[in-house]
Design a protein around this motif. Structure first.
Motif, short mmCIF file in Angstrom:
data_model
loop_
_atom_site.label_atom_id
_atom_site.label_comp_id
_atom_site.label_asym_id
_atom_site.label_seq_id
_atom_site.Cartn_x
_atom_site.Cartn_y
_atom_site.Cartn_z
N HIS A 144 86.92 40.08 24.18
CA HIS A 144 86.54 41.18 23.50
C HIS A 144 87.52 42.33 23.83
N GLN A 156 95.44 56.59 17.61
CA GLN A 156 94.41 55.77 16.94
C GLN A 156 93.73 56.54 15.84
N SER A 184 99.86 51.22 22.49
CA SER A 184 99.39 50.69 21.26
C SER A 184 99.70 48.88 20.85
N PRO A 232 90.22 44.77 23.04
CA PRO A 232 90.83 44.99 21.95
C PRO A 232 92.34 44.85 21.96
N VAL A 233 92.93 44.36 20.90
CA VAL A 233 94.43 44.22 20.93
C VAL A 233 94.90 44.87 19.53
N TYR A 234 95.93 45.78 19.85
CA TYR A 234 96.24 46.75 18.52
C TYR A 234 97.74 46.17 18.28
N ASN A 287 96.90 45.83 25.87
CA ASN A 287 95.74 46.48 26.67
C ASN A 287 95.89 45.66 28.00
#
Length: 416
Positions: free
Chosen positions: A91, A54, A75, A93-95, A78
């Motif tokens: 909430h 990241q 990446s 995080p999803v990349y 999650n």
């Protein structure tokens, strides 16, 4: 694996240069408010780098085996799990992974790509308004350096115009990024061919490979960079140089010679090592059978006990307990979660998802040498190397270092 240091009574040989770590921005082209703005990230997977670090870039490229590393999964998703109906799930995080380009680009080699590929790539970058670009390879040296030099010149014609030769570009890349960038003359020539420049003079190669051993300090104030020799074929982070009784430099890991292109450099190395390192004879492969009185005696692969023809998967060696591994362990394979390659099941110890070779790269207490059919593993108890089929598994006994490979002989001694 950790860096090796060769200690003697007279001098110490070791790695004198600490390289880059992580995947960091090293070059910025243009300005954020300008029409064309690019930031180039670079690093090596074996040096805690990789495009999955990241913040994620918009476009990532490198050799295909690096781009498909198991770390890439971090990446993509999650793995947090929440009860159904909980609002906190919104909430997590999803990349989204970046756009990926996997290159046919062997270690110490050049890309299997014409110059036109790179020019078209630059047009693609501009067309899709991509500003953050990540380049990488295993060690972040040779192949990463090639990508940096080419992209710098093609993305910024003004930058390219300031450098007369490819070597001038490389000097700037080495000064800003890493002085081990670009490892072979062929890689430098490829850069020159793509960007339309002469190769230039003054090139030196540090032969870093996957990011393992580099400059060697003789302890007398002189540093020999080892710039003109052909290294052995084993993985760079397993490479272990030594001299045999005849004064020939070879790799202890794979038993292959390290051949110098220049006799003068070879003499320099020989003078440096002579008297500082006790010559060691090359290891000879043990014979699997010998002729005595016309009768053929079969030896146990693990402990060498003769007359063990009856060893099967259920009837082990009378001395060490070794049994022939089931056939499916040698014929069936699965994908390693680290390198992404398929390996026979026998190359995984105790149902691991990572092959023993990959585990050795990151665990000091696990050592391997060779590859494929020649793969052998160091027993943590007797400190001898055995074929992978002779490793009984990871020791859980207090007599051995936990989770370390142990051969059948040492395993049976603990049980006894």
């Amino acid at each position: 694996m950790g860096k090796k240091t060769y200690t003697t009574t007279k001098k110490t040989y070791g790695t004198a240069h600490q390289c880059h770590t992580g995947q960091k921005p090293y070059f910025e082209i243009g300005s954020p408010d300008g029409p064309e703005h690019y930031i180039l990230y670079a690093g090596g997977r074996n040096r805690n780098g990789g495009w999955w670090k990241q913040p994620l870039a918009e476009l990532a490229m490198g050799p295909h085996e690096t781009m498909t590393s198991y770390n890439a999964s971090a990446s993509r998703e999650n793995k947090t799990v929440t009860p159904e109906g909980f609002s906190c799930a919104e909430h997590i995080p999803v990349y989204e992974p970046p756009l990926l380009i996997e290159l046919d680009f062997p270690d110490f080699g050049i890309p299997a790509l014409p110059a036109s590929f790179w020019y078209a790539l630059v047009e693609d970058i501009k067309t899709h308004n991509l500003t953050h670009i990540s380049v990488q390879c295993a060690g972040g040296h040779g192949r990463t350096g090639v990508q940096l030099c080419i992209l710098l010149c093609l993305l910024d014609p003004a930058y390219s115009a300031k450098h007369a030769t490819a070597m001038d570009v490389l000097r700037d890349v080495r000064a800003t990024y890493c002085d081990h960038a670009v490892e072979t003359d062929a890689q430098l020539q490829y850069i020159a061919d793509v960007v339309g420049k002469e190769a230039g003079e003054g090139f030196t190669s540090h032969k870093q490979g996957g990011g393992a051993w580099g400059k060697v300090n003789t302890g007398g104030g002189k540093t020999n960079t080892g710039t003109s020799f052909d290294v052995c074929e084993c993985e760079s982070d397993l490479r272990n140089p030594e001299w045999d009784k005849d004064g020939v430099m070879y790799c202890v890991t794979c038993n292959g010679d390290i051949i110098f292109d220049d006799e003068g450099d070879a003499d320099d190395w020989k003078v440096a090592w002579k008297g500082a390192v006790t010559p060691q004879p090359k290891a000879k492969k043990p014979s699997e059978a010998k002729q005595t009185g016309g009768a053929k005696e079969h030896l146990c692969s693990c402990c060498g006990t003769p007359n063990v023809d009856s060893i099967t998967t259920t009837n082990g060696c009378v001395k060490c307990g070794y049994t022939h591994p089931p056939k499916h362990l040698q014929t069936e394979s699965k994908t390693c979660a680290e390198c992404g390659l398929d390996h026979p099941l026998i190359e995984y110890v105790d149902d691991d998802d990572v092959c023993i070779t990959c585990m050795a790269r990151y665990s000091d207490h696990i050592k391997v040498k060779g590859d494929g059919v020649t793969l052998s593993v160091n027993c943590n108890s007797c400190n001898k190397y055995f074929p992978i089929k002779c490793i009984d598994g990871y020791s859980q006994s207090s007599k051995h270092l936990p989770n370390s490979p142990v051969c059948f002989t040492c395993s049976s001694e603990v049980e006894a």
